[in-house]
Motif scaffolding. Structure first.
Motif, PDB file in Angstrom:
ATOM      1  N   ASN A 223       0.891  -1.089  -0.093  1.00  0.00           N
ATOM      2  CA  ASN A 223       0.087   0.118   0.111  1.00  0.00           C
ATOM      3  C   ASN A 223       0.802   1.323   0.031  1.00  0.00           C
ATOM      4  O   ASN A 223       1.624   1.303   0.953  1.00  0.00           O
ATOM      5  CB  ASN A 223      -0.918  -0.056   1.223  1.00  0.00           C
ATOM      6  CG  ASN A 223      -1.860   1.115   1.386  1.00  0.00           C
ATOM      7  OD1 ASN A 223      -1.627   2.208   0.994  1.00  0.00           O
ATOM      8  ND2 ASN A 223      -3.018   0.761   1.672  1.00  0.00           N
ATOM      9  N   SER A 224       0.595   2.009  -0.918  1.00  0.00           N
ATOM     10  CA  SER A 224       1.353   3.124  -1.089  1.00  0.00           C
ATOM     11  C   SER A 224       1.326   4.320  -0.141  1.00  0.00           C
ATOM     12  O   SER A 224       2.296   5.228   0.290  1.00  0.00           O
ATOM     13  CB  SER A 224       1.479   4.030  -2.473  1.00  0.00           C
ATOM     14  OG  SER A 224      -0.143   4.445  -2.677  1.00  0.00           O
ATOM     15  N   GLN A 225       0.167   4.140   0.618  1.00  0.00           N
ATOM     16  CA  GLN A 225      -0.089   4.998   1.780  1.00  0.00           C
ATOM     17  C   GLN A 225       0.786   4.667   3.206  1.00  0.00           C
ATOM     18  O   GLN A 225       0.716   5.628   4.139  1.00  0.00           O
ATOM     19  CB  GLN A 225      -1.641   5.177   2.119  1.00  0.00           C
ATOM     20  CG  GLN A 225      -2.310   5.807   0.951  1.00  0.00           C
ATOM     21  CD  GLN A 225      -3.793   6.042   1.300  1.00  0.00           C
ATOM     22  OE1 GLN A 225      -4.173   5.577   2.336  1.00  0.00           O
ATOM     23  NE2 GLN A 225      -4.486   6.711   0.349  1.00  0.00           N
ATOM     24  N   LEU A 226       1.243   3.680   3.036  1.00  0.00           N
ATOM     25  CA  LEU A 226       1.833   3.246   4.451  1.00  0.00           C
ATOM     26  C   LEU A 226       3.219   3.913   4.827  1.00  0.00           C
ATOM     27  O   LEU A 226       3.857   4.616   3.713  1.00  0.00           O
ATOM     28  CB  LEU A 226       2.458   1.670   4.181  1.00  0.00           C
ATOM     29  CG  LEU A 226       1.372   0.515   4.155  1.00  0.00           C
ATOM     30  CD1 LEU A 226       2.083  -0.816   4.255  1.00  0.00           C
ATOM     31  CD2 LEU A 226       0.436   0.617   5.457  1.00  0.00           C
ATOM     32  N   THR A 227       3.549   4.223   5.858  1.00  0.00           N
ATOM     33  CA  THR A 227       4.826   4.987   6.500  1.00  0.00           C
ATOM     34  C   THR A 227       5.782   4.046   5.992  1.00  0.00           C
ATOM     35  O   THR A 227       5.774   2.899   6.010  1.00  0.00           O
ATOM     36  CB  THR A 227       4.683   5.348   7.727  1.00  0.00           C
ATOM     37  OG1 THR A 227       4.641   4.305   8.529  1.00  0.00           O
ATOM     38  CG2 THR A 227       3.472   6.167   8.083  1.00  0.00           C
ATOM     39  N   SER A 228       7.337   4.466   6.164  1.00  0.00           N
ATOM     40  CA  SER A 228       8.427   3.716   5.794  1.00  0.00           C
ATOM     41  C   SER A 228       8.430   3.016   7.039  1.00  0.00           C
ATOM     42  O   SER A 228       8.742   1.756   6.897  1.00  0.00           O
ATOM     43  CB  SER A 228       9.642   4.778   6.189  1.00  0.00           C
ATOM     44  OG  SER A 228      10.704   4.001   6.085  1.00  0.00           O
ATOM     45  N   ILE A 229       7.841   3.166   8.299  1.00  0.00           N
ATOM     46  CA  ILE A 229       8.064   2.373   9.539  1.00  0.00           C
ATOM     47  C   ILE A 229       6.966   1.043   9.201  1.00  0.00           C
ATOM     48  O   ILE A 229       7.490   0.018   9.610  1.00  0.00           O
ATOM     49  CB  ILE A 229       7.796   2.831  10.714  1.00  0.00           C
ATOM     50  CG1 ILE A 229       8.666   4.283  10.909  1.00  0.00           C
ATOM     51  CG2 ILE A 229       7.224   2.097  11.845  1.00  0.00           C
ATOM     52  CD1 ILE A 229       8.220   4.776  12.350  1.00  0.00           C
ATOM     53  N   GLN A 230       5.749   1.374   8.724  1.00  0.00           N
ATOM     54  CA  GLN A 230       4.906   0.268   8.576  1.00  0.00           C
ATOM     55  C   GLN A 230       5.431  -0.704   7.293  1.00  0.00           C
ATOM     56  O   GLN A 230       5.328  -1.814   7.442  1.00  0.00           O
ATOM     57  CB  GLN A 230       3.509   0.728   7.970  1.00  0.00           C
ATOM     58  CG  GLN A 230       2.635   1.640   9.241  1.00  0.00           C
ATOM     59  CD  GLN A 230       1.483   2.355   8.955  1.00  0.00           C
ATOM     60  OE1 GLN A 230       1.683   2.921   7.727  1.00  0.00           O
ATOM     61  NE2 GLN A 230       0.514   2.412   9.654  1.00  0.00           N
ATOM     62  N   ARG A 231       5.812  -0.094   6.320  1.00  0.00           N
ATOM     63  CA  ARG A 231       6.521  -0.798   5.301  1.00  0.00           C
ATOM     64  C   ARG A 231       7.653  -1.862   5.711  1.00  0.00           C
ATOM     65  O   ARG A 231       7.655  -2.974   5.447  1.00  0.00           O
ATOM     66  CB  ARG A 231       7.316   0.156   4.101  1.00  0.00           C
ATOM     67  CG  ARG A 231       6.148   0.506   3.322  1.00  0.00           C
ATOM     68  CD  ARG A 231       6.822   1.442   2.273  1.00  0.00           C
ATOM     69  NE  ARG A 231       5.878   2.123   1.257  1.00  0.00           N
ATOM     70  CZ  ARG A 231       5.701   1.610   0.118  1.00  0.00           C
ATOM     71  NH1 ARG A 231       6.395   0.779  -0.297  1.00  0.00           N
ATOM     72  NH2 ARG A 231       5.011   2.114  -0.647  1.00  0.00           N
ATOM     73  N   ALA A 232       8.349  -1.241   7.026  1.00  0.00           N
ATOM     74  CA  ALA A 232       9.578  -1.999   7.352  1.00  0.00           C
ATOM     75  C   ALA A 232       8.801  -3.581   8.023  1.00  0.00           C
ATOM     76  O   ALA A 232       9.519  -4.473   7.930  1.00  0.00           O
ATOM     77  CB  ALA A 232      10.313  -1.309   8.308  1.00  0.00           C
TER      78      ALA A 232
END
Length: 498
Positions: A223-232
């Protein structure tokens, strides 16, 4: 009704036993009339053996029923709940051994007292229907129970996470971020990483990630709306699936696709692994020791800790629930997550976990949670500060809650933050620690006068604090309970007087 071989044996045994009892026959009576041994009939009734055709004929004749009636898998009305249980995939999908239950013993229990067990199962099924509980929710409840049984600490996953870090010579001081974990997925496991296209696939709106298996290389859509922390975290969980070799899996973060308990369990293991490699236990324990040794309550220290580990308040609190029981002896705690749309006075408990005992608060249907809880107050405070406050900011508040009905005291810490993937949706995550002598020895700042102390309860409908200014509903449940108690006393007194 689709049944496996084991359940067909059990159904036959249940029918045989019920027919025998209905006809007032003992095992000895049936043995004499059928010519089969008592021990053999007993094995059949317990679902351990399925007789051959000639023996079924003998049993049918002995009880004066026809062959087809005896071999039919249709159970009587009294045993319908057991039939429903057996025809579902719960017994076959749920690994009972994880809960210390021998499946053979469970089947024997069903055969020993079928009518009583049937009534009990029927009650559970009815409760589940009344609360619209799906099979997925049942599996999720079972998973939560499994976590609570183990104090939400799993040494084998901790060791695997530390081995992963050691294999890559990652020091305690190095915090894994989105870029590093994405590189591991690409280089070590051959993944391709793409953004979810909402325009092409609008049905995926709100889904955090989607895994598309391929023979050469898996695709992970984010999801492109995720923050960098959530992507990690999403990348860390996917690494967990691969490193722990978990095959039966979920492909999205949407639990509605769960087809078995094993899928939910493996998703939990992969998520636990992600938390363990991002928030290393040795470093977390070290920092918590310093925090608990403070003489005063300093919320900024906790918020800084969350930012240091490049994580979210929820992952941080969840990681606390892993290490506090094992490394600090704090085993009496609960974890809650609430969601609330900014400006609304409605709060939904979306996750809960209780370690060592069933603490208050817990999920209650169609009632108003106590508005004195810091978990709700912090969401109201966050809404008042928006949009003036930075959307990435984290609120942290604490409270010592005294539950008036149980006289239990808890040190409660709540974090609140807006959701990046949903406009106007705020979430609070809360850790509640039961205050006993051992806990007070570990946490030095509990006597800090700046920590607010409040009397709280579970829901307004159950609360006896009649002068509460925050009350949202009349104490209807409490009033009904007191009325019933008074009726019992009157009945008892009148019987005693006569």
């Amino acid at each position: 009704m689709a049944l496996n071989t084991e359940n067909i044996r059990l159904v036959f045994g249940l029918k045989l036993k019920q027919l025998r009892l209905d006809k007032g026959m003992s095992l000895s009576d049936l043995s004499q009339k059928s010519g089969l041994s008592i021990s053999y009939i007993n094995e059949i009734e317990k679902g351990k053996k399925y007789p051959k055709s000639d023996k079924i004929v003998a049993l049918a004749a002995a009880m004066d029923v026809d062959y087809d009636t005896l071999v039919s898998i249709k159970l009587s009305k009294r045993l319908e709940p057991i039939s429903e249980l057996l025809s579902s995939n719960i017994l076959t999908e749920l690994p009972l051994e994880l809960f210390g239950i021998d499946p053979a013993n469970l089947l024997e229990l069903l055969s020993d007292a079928p009518t009583k067990i049937s009534a009990f199962i029927g009650t559970l099924i009815e409760i589940a229907r009344n609360y619209n509980m799906s099979v997925e929710q049942f599996y999720f409840s079972a998973l939560r129970t499994y976590q609570e049984m183990h104090d939400n600490y799993f040494e084998d996953i901790e060791i695997a996470a530390e081995q992963f870090l050691a294999d890559r010579s990652i020091s305690d001081e190095m915090i894994l971020d989105e870029r590093y974990l994405a590189d591991v997925l690409r280089k070590d496991f051959g993944y391709s990483i793409e953004d979810i296209n909402d325009k092409t696939h609008p049905g995926l709106h709100g889904v955090r990630s989607l895994i598309i298996p391929r023979p050469q290389a898996n695709r992970i859509l984010i999801n492109s709306q995720l923050t960098s922390i959530q992507r990690a975290f999403e990348y860390g969980r996917e690494i967990g699936y691969q490193y722990l070799k978990l095959k039966n899996r979920l492909h999205t973060t949407a639990l509605v696709e769960a087809e078995s308990f094993e899928q939910l369990l493996n998703n939990f293991k992969a998520s636990y692994f992600a938390g363990a490699i991002i928030i290393k236990r040795t470093l977390l324990v070290q920092k918590l020791k310093g925090f608990f040794a403070l003489d005063t309550w300093q919320p900024d220290v906790l918020v800084d800790m969350i930012r240091y580990f490049n994580t979210t308040p929820e992952t941080f609190c969840y990681r606390l629930s892993n290490v506090l029981p094992r490394h600090f002896g704090i085993k009496q705690l609960f974890f809650l997550r609430f969601s609330n749309f900014s400006g609304q006075n409605r709060f939904e408990m979306t996750k809960e976990m209780h370690l060592a005992r069933k603490h208050n608060p817990h999920t209650v249907k169609d009632e108003h949670y106590c508005r004195r809880w810091i978990a709700l107050n912090i969401l109201q405070e966050l809404a008042e500060q928006q949009p003036a406050k930075d959307s990435t900011s984290i609120l942290c508040r604490s409270q010592i809650s005294h539950y008036v009905d149980t006289a239990d005291d808890y040190f409660v810490v709540s974090f609140a933050k807006g959701m990046a993937t949903s406009e106007h949706l705020n979430v609070s995550v809360t850790m509640g620690i039961y205050l006993d002598e051992d806990t007070r020895k570990v946490i030095r700042f509990l006597d800090d006068p700046t920590i607010r102390r409040r009397e709280v309860n579970e829901t307004c409908e159950r609360c006896r604090l009649f002068n509460c200014k925050e009350r949202m509903a009349a104490p209807t449940v409490l009033q009904k309970r007191r009325k019933n108690e008074e009726l019992r006393k009157v009945i008892h007194r009148m019987i005693q007087e006569n």
